[in-house]
Write a protein that holds these residues in place. Structure first.
Motif, PDB file in Angstrom:
ATOM      1  N   PRO A 166       0.808  -1.230   0.000  1.00  0.00           N
ATOM      2  CA  PRO A 166       0.000   0.000   0.000  1.00  0.00           C
ATOM      3  C   PRO A 166       0.841   1.280   0.000  1.00  0.00           C
ATOM      4  O   PRO A 166       0.314   2.345  -0.328  1.00  0.00           O
ATOM      5  CB  PRO A 166      -0.836  -0.125   1.273  1.00  0.00           C
ATOM      6  CG  PRO A 166      -0.048  -1.040   2.160  1.00  0.00           C
ATOM      7  CD  PRO A 166       0.620  -2.012   1.241  1.00  0.00           C
ATOM      8  N   GLN A 167       2.108   1.185   0.393  1.00  0.00           N
ATOM      9  CA  GLN A 167       2.957   2.377   0.418  1.00  0.00           C
ATOM     10  C   GLN A 167       3.600   2.664  -0.939  1.00  0.00           C
ATOM     11  O   GLN A 167       4.224   3.702  -1.124  1.00  0.00           O
ATOM     12  CB  GLN A 167       4.063   2.212   1.472  1.00  0.00           C
ATOM     13  CG  GLN A 167       3.554   1.991   2.889  1.00  0.00           C
ATOM     14  CD  GLN A 167       2.635   3.120   3.335  1.00  0.00           C
ATOM     15  OE1 GLN A 167       2.956   4.294   3.138  1.00  0.00           O
ATOM     16  NE2 GLN A 167       1.512   2.772   3.934  1.00  0.00           N
ATOM     17  N   GLN A 168       3.452   1.751  -1.880  1.00  0.00           N
ATOM     18  CA  GLN A 168       4.065   1.914  -3.193  1.00  0.00           C
ATOM     19  C   GLN A 168       3.045   2.464  -4.191  1.00  0.00           C
ATOM     20  O   GLN A 168       1.914   1.978  -4.260  1.00  0.00           O
ATOM     21  CB  GLN A 168       4.589   0.566  -3.712  1.00  0.00           C
ATOM     22  CG  GLN A 168       5.416  -0.217  -2.716  1.00  0.00           C
ATOM     23  CD  GLN A 168       6.676   0.510  -2.322  1.00  0.00           C
ATOM     24  OE1 GLN A 168       7.429   0.957  -3.164  1.00  0.00           O
ATOM     25  NE2 GLN A 168       6.914   0.628  -1.025  1.00  0.00           N
ATOM     26  N   ILE A 169       3.445   3.446  -4.967  1.00  0.00           N
ATOM     27  CA  ILE A 169       2.593   3.927  -6.049  1.00  0.00           C
ATOM     28  C   ILE A 169       2.763   2.988  -7.245  1.00  0.00           C
ATOM     29  O   ILE A 169       3.878   2.668  -7.650  1.00  0.00           O
ATOM     30  CB  ILE A 169       2.974   5.360  -6.460  1.00  0.00           C
ATOM     31  CG1 ILE A 169       2.750   6.322  -5.295  1.00  0.00           C
ATOM     32  CG2 ILE A 169       2.150   5.811  -7.667  1.00  0.00           C
ATOM     33  CD1 ILE A 169       3.206   7.744  -5.589  1.00  0.00           C
ATOM     34  N   ILE A 170       1.648   2.554  -7.794  1.00  0.00           N
ATOM     35  CA  ILE A 170       1.657   1.653  -8.950  1.00  0.00           C
ATOM     36  C   ILE A 170       1.038   2.396 -10.127  1.00  0.00           C
ATOM     37  O   ILE A 170      -0.110   2.853 -10.053  1.00  0.00           O
ATOM     38  CB  ILE A 170       0.867   0.368  -8.656  1.00  0.00           C
ATOM     39  CG1 ILE A 170       1.438  -0.318  -7.412  1.00  0.00           C
ATOM     40  CG2 ILE A 170       0.910  -0.571  -9.857  1.00  0.00           C
ATOM     41  CD1 ILE A 170       0.518  -1.321  -6.790  1.00  0.00           C
ATOM     42  N   GLY A 171       1.786   2.556 -11.182  1.00  0.00           N
ATOM     43  CA  GLY A 171       1.308   3.257 -12.369  1.00  0.00           C
ATOM     44  C   GLY A 171       0.958   2.289 -13.474  1.00  0.00           C
ATOM     45  O   GLY A 171       1.737   1.381 -13.782  1.00  0.00           O
ATOM     46  N   VAL A 172      -0.222   2.449 -14.065  1.00  0.00           N
ATOM     47  CA  VAL A 172      -0.651   1.611 -15.185  1.00  0.00           C
ATOM     48  C   VAL A 172      -0.288   2.331 -16.476  1.00  0.00           C
ATOM     49  O   VAL A 172      -0.779   3.422 -16.754  1.00  0.00           O
ATOM     50  CB  VAL A 172      -2.163   1.326 -15.129  1.00  0.00           C
ATOM     51  CG1 VAL A 172      -2.571   0.439 -16.310  1.00  0.00           C
ATOM     52  CG2 VAL A 172      -2.537   0.658 -13.811  1.00  0.00           C
ATOM     53  N   LEU A 173       0.584   1.706 -17.252  1.00  0.00           N
ATOM     54  CA  LEU A 173       1.087   2.304 -18.487  1.00  0.00           C
ATOM     55  C   LEU A 173       0.260   1.817 -19.670  1.00  0.00           C
ATOM     56  O   LEU A 173      -0.007   0.615 -19.799  1.00  0.00           O
ATOM     57  CB  LEU A 173       2.558   1.930 -18.686  1.00  0.00           C
ATOM     58  CG  LEU A 173       3.235   2.472 -19.947  1.00  0.00           C
ATOM     59  CD1 LEU A 173       3.328   3.992 -19.901  1.00  0.00           C
ATOM     60  CD2 LEU A 173       4.622   1.856 -20.109  1.00  0.00           C
ATOM     61  N   SER A 174      -0.119   2.754 -20.542  1.00  0.00           N
ATOM     62  CA  SER A 174      -0.887   2.403 -21.738  1.00  0.00           C
ATOM     63  C   SER A 174      -0.561   3.395 -22.843  1.00  0.00           C
ATOM     64  O   SER A 174      -0.043   4.483 -22.589  1.00  0.00           O
ATOM     65  CB  SER A 174      -2.387   2.442 -21.440  1.00  0.00           C
ATOM     66  OG  SER A 174      -2.768   3.750 -21.020  1.00  0.00           O
ATOM     67  N   ASN A 175      -0.861   3.008 -24.078  1.00  0.00           N
ATOM     68  CA  ASN A 175      -0.753   3.963 -25.173  1.00  0.00           C
ATOM     69  C   ASN A 175      -2.076   4.701 -25.326  1.00  0.00           C
ATOM     70  O   ASN A 175      -3.036   4.445 -24.591  1.00  0.00           O
ATOM     71  CB  ASN A 175      -0.339   3.266 -26.482  1.00  0.00           C
ATOM     72  CG  ASN A 175      -1.312   2.164 -26.879  1.00  0.00           C
ATOM     73  OD1 ASN A 175      -2.506   2.233 -26.576  1.00  0.00           O
ATOM     74  ND2 ASN A 175      -0.810   1.155 -27.558  1.00  0.00           N
TER      75      ASN A 175
END
Length: 332
Positions: free
Chosen positions: A193-202
């Protein structure tokens, strides 16, 4: 007179371009002129990032009429590099018009191919195949580190993720489904929960990414926007801790940047030449799809991998403390 090498790269695939990126840098050591046939979309990548001086833009898989026009534009060609498993009839005629001394291909059955690299480089990655070509051309020492595209004016994000998740590829059957992405992303986000998770897309997949993040509804998961070019992606990736990707281009960019990487690939009965080189920072998780169905239809299923395997690989790589963002803009 300097030798003239013609490299055929009109497939319009970014991942393939990254894997072969070092070829153009190293070919300069041979004092060779290199011409690349590529699509208009990838032309800036070859000129600005890979340093190729001579480019001819074509449509993907051009007709013989277009190839005949290109042949008239070209000066004497000494070597053609076209690493495909099956050369098309129009391409054979193109080779006939060029009359090169050397033709490098994986289509060993063709009589006109005198550098038969399918058997010669069997089991090797495509990067090693390109390295073998350079050696065959006379280069003694080859640096096969990828050339990483880099933006002229990097766009800094407000929230830089520690974990980059890329479930999308060039077509749906090469991508992870919405349901599987949701399941894996929920596991990762709740575990860390302390980590930012980024969803990458075009651009075309961005609505899917936004819907995915909306359904998860967790504060540490965000859909990344304003990341549109290979250069933008490389700059973003330089700042993250871990990359999880199903797309070959993203996988090999992560390799070139030395990132911790979990690459999700379909199971193949034969060695897969597109796999990243395995090391302590790289893990490959396989989707065990029906290979007989793939042989019949060419359609993959990228959802039959173990999320638990991804989680167990991820665990020793995650730093629980918040790290300082420190990126040298001149490093790449």
């Amino acid at each position: 007179m300097e030798p003239h090498i013609l490299v055929v790269r009109w497939d319009n695939k970014l991942g393939d371009a990254i894997v072969s990126s070092f070829f153009y840098r190293e070919a300069k050591k041979l004092n060779a002129k290199v011409t690349v046939l590529t699509t208009p979309e990838l032309e800036p990548l070859y000129t600005k990032d890979f340093g190729v001086e001579h480019i001819i833009a074509t449509s993907p898989n051009p007709s013989f009429g277009e190839l005949r026009t290109i042949a008239k534009q070209l000066e004497q060609v000494d070597a053609v590099v076209h690493l495909v498993g099956r050369v098309q009839p129009s391409e054979i005629l193109f080779f006939y018009l060029l009359q090169p001394v050397l033709i490098y291909s994986l289509d060993d059955a063709l009589l006109c191919v005198n550098r038969k690299f399918n058997a010669r480089t069997a089991g090797q990655s495509f990067a090693l195949k390109y390295e073998a070509i350079l050696r065959d051309l006379g280069l003694k020492s080859v640096n096969n580190e990828y050339v990483i595209p880099w933006p002229e004016n990097p766009k800094r994000l407000v929230d830089v993720p520690e974990i980059l998740f890329n479930p999308y590829a060039s077509r749906p059957d090469k991508s992870i489904s919405h349901e599987k992405s949701l399941e894996l992303l929920c596991r990762v986000a709740k575990k860390y929960p302390q980590q930012i998770i980024g969803v990458l897309s075009n651009n075309s997949d961005r609505p899917k990414a936004e819907k995915l993040v909306e359904e998860i509804n967790l504060s540490n998961v965000l859909a990344l926007s304003d990341v549109d070019t290979p250069q933008d992606v490389a700059f973003l990736m330089s700042q993250v801790e871990v990359v999880i990707s199903v797309d070959t281009a993203i996988v090999h960019l992560a390799v070139g940047l030395g990132k911790k990487l979990i690459a999700i690939y379909p199971y193949t009965k034969e060695p897969n030449p597109w796999l990243p080189p395995l090391c302590d920072n790289v893990a490959v998780v396989l989707s065990y799809h029906d290979t007989s169905r793939y042989d019949r239809t060419g359609v993959k299923n990228m959802n039959l991998f173990s999320s638990l395997e991804v989680m167990s690989t991820l665990e020793p790589w995650i730093k629980f403390e918040k790290r300082e963002l420190n990126v040298d803009l001149d490093s790449y």
